[in-house]
Scaffold this motif. Structure first.
Motif, PDB file in Angstrom:
ATOM      1  N   UNK A 449      21.436  36.603  34.097  1.00 25.95           N
ATOM      2  CA  UNK A 449      22.631  35.860  33.681  1.00 25.95           C
ATOM      3  C   UNK A 449      22.992  36.182  32.233  1.00 25.95           C
ATOM      4  N   UNK A 450      22.907  37.466  31.914  1.00 25.80           N
ATOM      5  CA  UNK A 450      23.204  37.932  30.573  1.00 25.80           C
ATOM      6  C   UNK A 450      24.323  38.971  30.632  1.00 25.80           C
ATOM      7  N   UNK A 451      24.893  39.227  29.479  1.00 24.23           N
ATOM      8  CA  UNK A 451      25.973  40.211  29.405  1.00 24.23           C
ATOM      9  C   UNK A 451      25.400  41.628  29.322  1.00 24.23           C
ATOM     10  N   UNK A 452      24.668  42.029  30.373  1.00 22.15           N
ATOM     11  CA  UNK A 452      23.989  43.326  30.260  1.00 22.15           C
ATOM     12  C   UNK A 452      23.810  44.054  31.584  1.00 22.15           C
ATOM     13  N   UNK A 453      24.422  43.601  32.658  1.00 23.05           N
ATOM     14  CA  UNK A 453      24.219  44.278  33.941  1.00 23.05           C
ATOM     15  C   UNK A 453      25.493  44.269  34.765  1.00 23.05           C
ATOM     16  N   UNK A 454      25.413  44.903  35.937  1.00 21.40           N
ATOM     17  CA  UNK A 454      26.593  45.042  36.804  1.00 21.40           C
ATOM     18  C   UNK A 454      26.507  44.126  38.013  1.00 21.40           C
ATOM     19  N   UNK A 455      25.735  43.059  37.905  1.00 17.31           N
ATOM     20  CA  UNK A 455      25.404  42.216  39.049  1.00 17.31           C
ATOM     21  C   UNK A 455      26.643  41.624  39.732  1.00 17.31           C
ATOM     22  N   UNK A 456      26.629  41.693  41.079  1.00 15.25           N
ATOM     23  CA  UNK A 456      27.706  41.109  41.882  1.00 15.25           C
ATOM     24  C   UNK A 456      27.207  39.984  42.783  1.00 15.25           C
ATOM     25  N   UNK A 457      25.960  40.121  43.279  1.00 12.21           N
ATOM     26  CA  UNK A 457      25.439  39.144  44.229  1.00 12.21           C
ATOM     27  C   UNK A 457      23.996  38.772  43.887  1.00 12.21           C
ATOM     28  N   UNK A 458      23.713  37.472  43.901  1.00 10.01           N
ATOM     29  CA  UNK A 458      22.349  36.961  43.771  1.00 10.01           C
ATOM     30  C   UNK A 458      22.097  36.042  44.958  1.00 10.01           C
ATOM     31  N   UNK A 459      21.015  36.330  45.723  1.00  6.40           N
ATOM     32  CA  UNK A 459      20.649  35.480  46.857  1.00  6.40           C
ATOM     33  C   UNK A 459      19.216  35.014  46.663  1.00  6.40           C
ATOM     34  N   UNK A 460      19.018  33.707  46.696  1.00  7.79           N
ATOM     35  CA  UNK A 460      17.703  33.103  46.485  1.00  7.79           C
ATOM     36  C   UNK A 460      17.387  32.222  47.691  1.00  7.79           C
ATOM     37  N   UNK A 461      16.301  32.557  48.400  1.00  8.02           N
ATOM     38  CA  UNK A 461      15.996  31.849  49.642  1.00  8.02           C
ATOM     39  C   UNK A 461      14.565  31.313  49.602  1.00  8.02           C
ATOM     40  N   UNK A 462      14.448  30.020  49.731  1.00  6.35           N
ATOM     41  CA  UNK A 462      13.162  29.347  49.894  1.00  6.35           C
ATOM     42  C   UNK A 462      12.161  29.713  48.802  1.00  6.35           C
ATOM     43  N   UNK A 463      12.635  29.755  47.571  1.00  8.61           N
ATOM     44  CA  UNK A 463      11.756  29.971  46.418  1.00  8.61           C
ATOM     45  C   UNK A 463      11.449  28.602  45.814  1.00  8.61           C
ATOM     46  N   UNK A 464      10.201  28.183  45.884  1.00  7.47           N
ATOM     47  CA  UNK A 464       9.824  26.792  45.603  1.00  7.47           C
ATOM     48  C   UNK A 464      10.241  26.294  44.230  1.00  7.47           C
ATOM     49  N   UNK A 465      10.251  27.185  43.248  1.00  8.33           N
ATOM     50  CA  UNK A 465      10.488  26.737  41.874  1.00  8.33           C
ATOM     51  C   UNK A 465      11.941  26.902  41.425  1.00  8.33           C
ATOM     52  N   UNK A 466      12.810  27.253  42.349  1.00 11.08           N
ATOM     53  CA  UNK A 466      14.246  27.309  42.062  1.00 11.08           C
ATOM     54  C   UNK A 466      14.873  26.021  42.579  1.00 11.08           C
ATOM     55  N   UNK A 467      15.575  25.308  41.721  1.00 17.23           N
ATOM     56  CA  UNK A 467      16.114  23.993  42.085  1.00 17.23           C
ATOM     57  C   UNK A 467      17.626  24.037  42.305  1.00 17.23           C
ATOM     58  N   UNK A 468      18.114  22.967  42.906  1.00 20.82           N
ATOM     59  CA  UNK A 468      19.557  22.851  43.121  1.00 20.82           C
ATOM     60  C   UNK A 468      20.304  22.805  41.784  1.00 20.82           C
ATOM     61  N   UNK A 469      19.700  22.174  40.795  1.00 12.86           N
ATOM     62  CA  UNK A 469      20.320  22.127  39.466  1.00 12.86           C
ATOM     63  C   UNK A 469      20.433  23.536  38.875  1.00 12.86           C
TER      64      UNK A 469
END
Length: 493
Positions: A449-469
């Motif tokens: 989430x920095x101004x340094x890449x060409x990212x278009x898509x991020x998908x995060x599935x069932x990763x315990x330490x990633x929250x809705x917030x």
């Protein structure tokens, strides 16, 4: 950085405007009283004036937006249309009317996908329309229960056919005879007959009567090539036939020794796909050593199989690795990732899936790798299962990565992502997807989430330490910075 949302092109603006106002366009056309015109001249259907690529994009976007209706397709099936794909459109009882329209309006149709993933498109009435498509080059009739009848019609009317997909259909040797022997379809280069009723007799018929055949999908292709070899030996032929196949799939049942024979008939193979034949041995695998142009290799092993990484895969990669562009290895023991990276410097796509274990070739305590072990051209990386941290670091070190998918990888940590980000900042990465990676937190994903890449898509599935917030915060940031970035998540709780 994730790309700032760019100004849409005139093409994109036009597509969006048309798809959002299809009801209005169709009502205006209908008031002029013309729906069925085939001729472009004098037509009141404005869509008749658009090129096929434009029409196909309108149909695609309508489908993506959930707006696609039969009444729209009645106007979008125009004389200029070159591709008609029923696998992504319509409900079952609407196909017949639309296919009738296409048969009358689309004499130049090149591609017809006459199948659907959720129901059979096997109404024999549909076949009555196929003779109208004399320019047809690509046809998909997978899962059809009227396969032989269709092949007979194709043989009589569609001599320009280049690709035929008929997997899981009712096609038999009789249908192939109508297509290839009595028919005119002699220029087919791709033929998919997986899980049909076609026997080795039909396979040999295809090999002998299609001089342009490059891709042949059938579970008994290898067995058929062995049969041809046996017949040639019995007849004491001076010249053994050679085929121009570029792709070969090996499936169970398999008899050891068959691969060597099959390869001898197909010296131009560039793609080999091996799936679960327990009987295959390291000696069989080394039959591929003669394929100097091999560029795509997939080996789906067997937990109780006879192929090994040290005795089969490693010598193969040492010899042919320079030519490989794509490699997939699954269910192997003792996989040596530095051997893969060091032997295959030109690889673009790498899949390592559910391998049983990885060995560490480095000395105890060594925490670095050599520069010639880095895959400088790797663009697509797909890993599933536990991979040692240093091996994972080596693969992510590849500076050309465009797409990364990691599943069940508990060695992926915030620290690894942060270290890689410092080195090359993932500056080419467009798609990042992780599933069940339970040691990655907000801190690790923040590197993207920095101004340094060409990212278009991020998908995060069932990763315990990633929250809705976390997800909400990233989406808010992407919106505030006007990034062209899609963030999706399936949370564990």
């Amino acid at each position: 950085m994730p790309r700032v949302k760019r100004v849409e092109s005139l093409f994109e603006i036009s597509i969006d405007f048309i798809t959002e106002n299809m009801d209005t366009f169709c009502k205006e056309i209908s008031t002029l009283g013309e729906v069925d015109a085939v001729s472009l001249e004098g037509s009141t259907n404005v869509f008749n004036l658009l090129p096929s690529c434009f029409i196909e994009e309108i149909i695609k976007v309508l489908g993506e937006k959930g707006y696609l209706k039969k009444q729209f397709l009645e106007y979008l099936i125009t004389p200029r249309l070159r591709t008609l794909d029923f696998s992504t459109m319509c409900v079952r009882n609407e196909i017949s009317d639309l296919l009738r329209l296409a048969a009358n309006r689309c004499p130049e149709l090149k591609t017809l996908m006459l199948f659907h993933p959720t129901y059979f498109l096997d109404n024999e009435d549909y076949l009555n329309f196929i003779p109208n498509f004399t320019e047809l080059q690509v046809l998909n009739i997978s899962y059809s229960r009227a396969g032989d009848i269709c092949l007979g019609i194709l043989g009589s009317h569609c001599k320009k056919l280049r690709e035929l997909y008929a997997e899981h259909s009712s096609v038999t040797d009789s249908g192939l005879q109508e297509l290839l022997i009595f028919g005119q379809c002699k220029s087919i280069s791709t033929l998919d007959l997986d899980w049909t009723k076609v026997t080795m007799t039909g396979i040999q018929m295809a090999l002998d009567n299609l001089p342009s055949l490059r891709v042949l999908h059938h579970q008994s292709t290898v067995e058929c090539l062995v049969k041809i070899h046996q017949a040639s030996s019995h007849q004491e032929l001076d010249i053994i036939p050679k085929y121009k196949l570029s792709m070969l799939a090996i499936r169970s049942p398999f008899k050891s020794g068959s691969l060597r024979i099959a390869v001898s008939f197909c010296p131009l193979l560039t793609n080999v796909d091996i799936r679960m034949p327990k009987e295959l041995t390291d000696v069989d695998l080394l039959s591929l050593l003669v394929l100097e142009t091999l560029c795509d290799l997939k080996i789906f092993g067997h937990r109780d199989g006879n192929i090994t990484f040290p005795g089969g895969v490693r010598p193969l990669l040492n010899s042919l690795g320079n030519s490989l562009k794509s490699l997939e290895l699954s269910l192997f023991r003792d996989v040596n990732i530095p051997v893969v990276t060091g032997s295959c410097p030109n690889i673009i796509s790498l899949n390592l899936l559910n391998n049983l274990n990885y060995i560490n070739p480095w000395q105890d305590g060594q925490n670095f790798f050599k520069s010639d072990e880095i895959l400088m051209n790797l663009e697509a990386l797909n890993l599933k299962g536990r991979i040692p941290s240093l091996h994972l670091f080596l693969l992510l070190f590849s500076p050309s990565l465009v797409c990364v998918r990691l599943n069940d990888c508990d060695t992926l940590t915030d620290e690894i992502l942060m270290m890689i980000s410092i080195i090359h900042r993932f500056h080419n990465l467009e798609h990042f997807e992780i599933s069940n990676c339970n040691f990655v937190t907000e801190k690790g994903i923040d590197v993207f989430m920095q101004d340094s890449n060409a990212l278009k898509n991020v998908e995060l599935k069932w990763c315990d330490k990633v929250t809705r917030k976390n997800i909400c915060d990233w989406k808010k940031k992407a919106n505030e910075k006007n990034w062209q970035l899609s963030i999706s998540a399936q949370l564990s709780f």
